[in-house]
Enzyme design. Structure first.
Site, short mmCIF file in Angstrom:
data_model
loop_
_atom_site.label_atom_id
_atom_site.label_comp_id
_atom_site.label_asym_id
_atom_site.label_seq_id
_atom_site.Cartn_x
_atom_site.Cartn_y
_atom_site.Cartn_z
N ARG A 52 0.64 -1.01 0.18
CA ARG A 52 -0.05 -0.19 -0.07
C ARG A 52 0.73 1.32 0.33
O ARG A 52 1.62 1.32 0.82
CB ARG A 52 -1.07 0.24 1.38
N VAL A 53 0.31 2.06 -1.00
CA VAL A 53 1.11 3.38 -0.90
C VAL A 53 0.37 4.31 -0.68
O VAL A 53 -0.72 4.72 -1.42
CB VAL A 53 2.14 3.99 -2.40
N CYS B 47 -2.55 11.32 6.03
CA CYS B 47 -4.48 12.66 5.71
C CYS B 47 -4.26 12.17 7.03
O CYS B 47 -4.89 11.78 8.07
CB CYS B 47 -5.25 11.38 4.96
N CYS C 145 -13.11 11.82 3.96
CA CYS C 145 -12.82 10.95 3.11
C CYS C 145 -12.41 9.28 4.13
O CYS C 145 -12.75 9.08 4.59
CB CYS C 145 -10.94 11.26 2.62
N GLU D 172 -0.61 15.45 1.63
CA GLU D 172 -1.81 16.49 2.19
C GLU D 172 -2.74 16.95 1.11
O GLU D 172 -2.10 17.61 0.17
CB GLU D 172 -1.31 17.00 3.73
N ARG E 42 -4.05 15.19 -1.30
CA ARG E 42 -3.33 15.30 -3.04
C ARG E 42 -2.30 16.00 -3.69
O ARG E 42 -1.82 16.62 -4.64
CB ARG E 42 -4.10 15.34 -4.42
N ASP F 207 -4.05 16.45 -8.97
CA ASP F 207 -3.11 16.15 -8.18
C ASP F 207 -2.03 16.25 -8.58
O ASP F 207 -1.24 15.85 -9.48
CB ASP F 207 -4.05 14.20 -8.28
N ARG G 22 0.26 15.21 -6.27
CA ARG G 22 1.57 13.96 -5.35
C ARG G 22 2.71 13.59 -6.23
O ARG G 22 2.99 13.41 -7.30
CB ARG G 22 0.56 12.85 -4.90
N THR H 124 -4.55 -0.66 -4.35
CA THR H 124 -5.30 0.67 -4.67
C THR H 124 -6.31 0.84 -5.72
O THR H 124 -6.65 0.04 -6.53
CB THR H 124 -4.25 2.42 -5.24
N LYS I 18 -1.79 5.61 -9.89
CA LYS I 18 -1.01 5.30 -9.28
C LYS I 18 -0.17 4.27 -10.00
O LYS I 18 0.98 4.40 -9.52
CB LYS I 18 -1.41 5.40 -7.85
ZN LIG Z 1 -7.76 11.25 3.54
#
Ligand SMILES: [Zn+2]
Length: 271
Positions: free
Chosen positions: A118-119, A123, A134, A163, A165, A197, A199, A221, A226
């Protein structure tokens, strides 16, 4: 954080192998050599045994902290200046400009076969406060549960600078106010003049190259972008695994916006 402590401790950590450096391809390099100009290098501190307790379940993991060498060098220089000036109270300022990402290793990497990964983008409101605006909190807990329970084990890579995105916590707070005035999560970023986005997954890619050692893995995901981003950085052996959890009345509109933006969510997932 070792930038705050005596440099001889750093030497000792390097000697023990608890502080290493990797390049952008995930290859281990000399932690004492100056990196090539412009080259991305990542320092990694660990493993640090981390017993965890979430929702009545106990987990055993090994935590690695990682930071870009350039950010670390800047902090190190400032720390040396402050140390000379005896500016003890100013040391906290150093940490603010450093994005320290984490790798949580679950299970024994020696036994990894197509591990689960998991990446996770940081948050605060979801992961720590348990906000239902979310689904980050439930996604993190579920990843911890699924990876710990999986015979193959795996890792969680926690990206600290992601944070909102990638727009930061302050701007994210502003997007929440805009969303309450009717905009969706992506429109709100645009209204602030910020990318939908932004990120950056390049450090995640380097860490995955190092920790996965080229073997195939499954990525938890719903976001095909991603996977595309990691593919673009030279990781091509990823199987996407659906990770829908934490759907509530408070975040259905948010999840629908994500689906419309390209996340692989079917209408039944939002029931
Ligand atoms: Zn969140």
């Amino acid at each position: 954080m070792f930038t705050y402590i005596d440099p001889t401790v750093r030497e000792r950590l390097v000697e023990q192998g608890s502080l290493i450096r990797i390049d952008s391809d995930g290859q281990v390099t000399d932690p004492n050599a100056a990196p090539e100009p412009g080259a991305r290098a990542i320092s990694i501190l660990g493993p640090i045994p981390l017993p965890m307790e979430r929702h009545g379940h106990h987990y055993e993991g090994e935590w690695y902290a990682s930071v870009r060498h350039t950010e670390l060098s800047k902090a190190q220089e400032l720390a040396d200046d402050l140390r000379e000036q005896d500016g003890q109270q100013s040391f906290a300022i150093l940490a603010e400009s450093m994005a320290v990402n984490s790798v949580l290793v679950l299970g024994d990497p020696e036994n990894w076969e197509n591990p689960l990964v998991r990446v996770h983008s940081s948050c605060l409101t979801g992961d720590v406060f348990g906000s239902e605006r979310c689904e980050c909190g439930p996604q993190f807990i579920s990843a911890l549960e699924r990876i710990s329970a999986d015979p193959a084990g795996g890792v969680i890579i926690y990206m600290s600078g992601h944070e909102g995105r990638g727009i930061g916590l302050w701007a994210k707070a502003a997007t929440y106010l805009l969303q309450d005035a009717g905009e969706d999560t992506y429109q709100a970023n645009q209204s602030l003049g910020l990318p939908e986005d932004s990120r950056d997954f390049s450090d995640a890619a380097s860490l995955l190259k190092y920790f996965m050692r080229g073997q195939p893995f499954r990525l938890l995901t719903n976001n095909p972008k991603k996977v595309d981003d990691l593919n673009a950085m030279g990781i091509n052996n990823i199987t996407r695994v659906k990770h829908v959890c934490g759907v509530s009345d408070s975040n259905k509109r948010y999840l629908a916006a994500k689906r419309d933006w390209g996340h692989k969510l079917e209408s039944g997932d939002l029931e």
